[in-house]
Design a protein around this motif. Structure first.
Motif, PDB file in Angstrom:
ATOM      1  N   UNK A  31      -9.065  -3.999   0.174  1.00 45.64           N
ATOM      2  CA  UNK A  31      -8.136  -4.721   1.174  1.00 45.64           C
ATOM      3  C   UNK A  31      -9.227  -5.969   1.775  1.00 45.64           C
ATOM      4  N   UNK A  32     -10.346  -5.375   1.996  1.00 47.75           N
ATOM      5  CA  UNK A  32     -11.251  -6.348   2.811  1.00 47.75           C
ATOM      6  C   UNK A  32     -11.487  -7.574   1.687  1.00 47.75           C
ATOM      7  N   UNK A  33     -11.692  -7.337   0.578  1.00 49.05           N
ATOM      8  CA  UNK A  33     -11.827  -8.567  -0.354  1.00 49.05           C
ATOM      9  C   UNK A  33     -10.669  -9.571  -0.289  1.00 49.05           C
ATOM     10  N   UNK A  35      -8.498  -9.809   2.037  1.00 52.25           N
ATOM     11  CA  UNK A  35      -8.479 -10.598   3.513  1.00 52.25           C
ATOM     12  C   UNK A  35      -9.497 -11.709   3.733  1.00 52.25           C
ATOM     13  N   UNK A  36     -10.666 -11.388   3.007  1.00 48.91           N
ATOM     14  CA  UNK A  36     -11.624 -12.487   3.192  1.00 48.91           C
ATOM     15  C   UNK A  36     -11.584 -13.674   2.110  1.00 48.91           C
TER      16      UNK A  36
END
Lengths: 193, 186
Positions: A31-33, A35-36
């Motif tokens: 999810x963070x990958x 999002x970024x």
């Protein structure tokens, strides 16, 4: 009770609690990958300086030496005249003298809350402690004036205990901690006066 | 792809915008960061939010990180600061503490007894001031040295030792007062 017992119990308690809720972290990295994706880390101060003084690695050292020598000359010469050129100025005067950004002084925070009995302002400028607003003329508009140093400030109003972070007078609104906070830029170009 | 990379290589790749490399960093540290936040706040939803936010902020500010320092100390510092901010925010958003959950296990009686015992330790921990609870989490969950805890909490090392010492004394008093000592000795 021995210390070792207590330390063991503490460790077990923390680990047990984390294990109980570990499923919340499922897929967090993906999810963070996502999002970024497409975003780069913000450039640091060092990068800006490097870009300014050394477009290529080969010439970097020589240019840094020249820059340091120039800075030293300015500091020595400037030091001779410092008392005349730079009297003690407050941040507002310093900014005005420098000509950077817009002029600033008192910042007014307003919030319409005709039925409220208590309105406070919390933000990064007051360590998220409550600064009360007042409605002295009982027109339902609560108000407080603050003198802030130049900078970026996040804040929100708390109206009768309810968070209200979308101030229409803000320069921007950000989402943090599952709610909204307002942002004002004081004394910076494009920001609040 | 990045699973076999060492940490410094992952961070260098992240600096170039390789978000999958950053994802690997997240995978390696998410448990430690989540456990820290949960220990500090005792609220799983808050801990989850802050774990997420800590990794986003760390990525955004990655150029401030110095590769010769321990990455764990840096990410823990970010998470610790976010937890502190969340507590300030919480003053105006009182939350209802989550009910104690009971995990399943091979022997329900043994599991139940353990859950009760740990729940009681947790309740005693909740009575400690935040100031004392935080170094306990960093010491006994994250297993950090005193100097690392001092760096994260931005206090001298001596203060960390004092707080941990006092925290333990207070915990013992609370547990003795609440009749929990037997559980701890067992």
């Amino acid at each position: 009770m021995y210390n070792d017992d207590l330390e063991h119990q503490l460790k077990e308690t923390f680990e047990h609690e984390a294990a109980l809720h570990r499923d919340r972290l499922e897929g967090l990295e993906s999810r963070i990958s996502e999002e970024l994706e497409g975003r780069l880390p913000k450039p640091g101060f060092g990068d800006l300086i490097r870009d300014l003084v050394a477009p290529s690695k080969a010439g970097r050292m020589g240019q840094l030496v020249v820059l340091a020598a120039t800075a030293a000359v300015f500091l020595i010469v400037g030091g001779l005249f410092l008392p005349e050129l730079s009297p003690q100025l407050n941040p507002a005067e310093r900014l005005a003298e420098a000509g950077g950004g817009v002029a600033f002084g008192t910042t007014v925070f307003l919030v319409p809350a005709p039925n409220a009995s208590e309105v406070v302002l919390v933000g990064s400028f007051n360590n998220w402690e409550a600064t009360p607003l007042a409605d002295e003329d009982l027109d339902g508009i609560w108000r407080v004036e603050l003198t802030l140093d130049p900078g970026r400030y996040e804040y929100a109003f708390v109206v009768d205990g309810q968070w209200w972070g979308q101030d229409p007078a803000a320069d921007e609104t950000v989402r943090s901690y599952g709610g909204y906070s307002s942002v004002r830029y004081i004394g910076l170009a494009g920001g609040d006066a | 792809m990045y699973r076999l990379f060492d940490e410094v290589s992952l961070l260098r790749a992240s600096l170039q915008g390789e978000t999958e490399a950053w994802g690997e960093i997240v995978a390696r540290y998410k448990d430690a960061v989540f456990g820290l936040c949960l220990g500090f706040l005792h609220n799983p939803a808050d801990a989850e939010d802050i774990t997420h936010d800590a990794f986003i902020r760390a990525y955004e500010n990655l150029r401030r990180y110095k590769l010769d320092k321990k990455f764990s100390t840096w990410i823990f510092t970010i998470a610790s600061n976010l937890c502190r901010n969340r507590l300030r925010h919480r003053r105006y958003h009182p939350v209802i503490p989550p009910p104690d959950e009971i995990a399943g296990g091979s022997d329900p009686a043994v599991e139940y007894a353990r859950d009760v015992r740990l729940g009681q330790v947790r309740k005693a921990l909740d009575q400690l001031p935040y100031l004392y609870r935080t170094p306990l989490v960093l010491r006994f969950y994250n297993e950090l040295a005193y100097n690392e805890i001092a760096e994260i909490l931005a206090v001298p090392e001596g203060t960390v030792k004092t707080r941990i010492h006092r925290a333990k004394i207070q915990l013992k008093r609370i547990m003795e007062k609440d009749g929990l000592t037997d559980h701890v000795q067992r």
